[in-house]
Design an enzyme around this catalytic site. Structure first.
Site: not given
Length: 338
Positions: A199, A224, A287, A290, A313, A322
């Site tokens: 990120r 995150k 983003h 990513r 993740h 994603y």
């Protein structure tokens, strides 16, 4: 107090007690409706005697929001973005209502008004934060709300997951246009985003002490999810770090001494430069790089656990959101295997 009315051949009883959410129920007979209403009134009035409901008259929504800002938001990694959301709430008409006047309907109307201005995803995040704030107020601050006023507010339909990937020539055009910018950090930041799937905030937090050149790995201490992770570096990512590393590097020094807002502004200017040649690039978000990286990892043949190790993740379902494999690429694999 209780009210009874006859609707469509049934008796509906509704009980309203200050400090509690309204209760309603339908019955086939008036006698049963009256009996239920008396019972519910008794239960709610008895519970009201055990708490000081006058605090709901003295406390406004603004008071709750500001206390949450001081005590909870200040310790969050996403403090800046959450403060902006709280500032938005502070401009609403309902913010100065006492808690005794705050109902589900207040926030249902707010939801409908916001949907005319912003995306469903933004509204979902607004409602989620408000619900969390009231939950904290009830469970940790002992505010005697009968129930969370956001608990029954219907969320807008979740928007479809974004599937944007780099189109042919976009990355090359963006990197090429970096030669015309006044800074020397935008090109390596974009390259690292595509090569590592990090990120923007993770890239900007990297310190030289996080890099291990011997093993070609990078430790990401602040993420995150709150869980640090160590990722392997591709040849391209390792080359970026080699090109940037000073002769003597302080382990605590950041690789990029630049703010997130500076990156955002330069990214938008870069897209406008490239848009003359590739108009579709204006739709590309930082983003999305990513998403591109995660999809490339799967196309290289990495397994789900291996990609999750890199992307961070913890839920495979989120990882798949994603992942945007191209049908034509999968088809080519199928045909080559035949």
């Amino acid at each position: 107090m209780a009210t009874l009315r006859n609707r469509n051949g049934k008796w509906q009883a509704q009980v309203r007690i200050k400090g509690h959410a309204p209760r309603a129920r339908s019955f086939t007979s008036k006698k049963d409706a009256q009996k239920w209403a008396r019972q519910v009134e008794g239960e709610l009035e008895a519970s009201a005697l055990r708490v000081d409901l006058s605090s709901l008259d003295r406390t406004t929504v603004r008071d709750v929001l500001e206390r949450y800002r001081r005590e909870v938001t200040v310790s969050k990694r996403g403090e800046a973005s959450e403060n902006k959301r709280l500032d938005g709430f502070a401009r609403q008409a309902w913010v100065d209502k006492p808690l005794s006047k705050v109902t589900t309907q207040v926030f249902a109307r707010y939801r409908d008004q916001r949907l005319r201005l912003v995306s469903p995803g933004t509204v979902i995040r607004d409602l989620g934060l408000l619900r969390t704030i009231f939950e904290v107020a009830m469970t940790e601050w002992d505010l005697p709300l009968g129930e969370n006023p956001l608990a029954k507010v219907r969320k807008p339909k979740t928007p479809q997951a974004r599937e944007r990937r780099l189109a042919a020539g976009e990355l090359e055009a963006l990197l090429g246009a970096c030669g015309g910018v006044r800074n020397d950090w935008l090109r390596p930041i974009i390259t690292l985003a595509v090569e590592t799937g990090m990120r923007r905030g993770e890239i900007l937090d990297v310190c030289w002490g996080d890099l291990c050149e011997e093993t070609a790995t990078l430790r990401i201490p602040v993420t995150k999810t709150g869980q640090p992770r160590r990722i392997p570096l591709t040849r391209g990512a390792a080359a970026v770090f080699r090109s940037l590393r000073p002769v003597t590097a302080d382990a605590r020094a950041k690789v990029f001494s630049v703010s997130p807002n500076a990156v955002r502004q330069c990214w938008e200017r870069l897209k406008r430069k490239v848009a003359a040649e590739l108009p579709g690039v204006t739709d590309l978000r930082f983003h999305d790089l990513r998403h591109e990286a995660v999809s490339r990892f799967f196309e290289l043949g990495l397994s789900v656990p291996e990609v999750a190790l890199i992307s961070g993740h913890r839920d495979p379902r989120m990882l798949f959101r994603y992942t945007h494999l191209r049908a034509e690429d999968v088809g080519a694999k199928l045909r080559s295997a035949a």
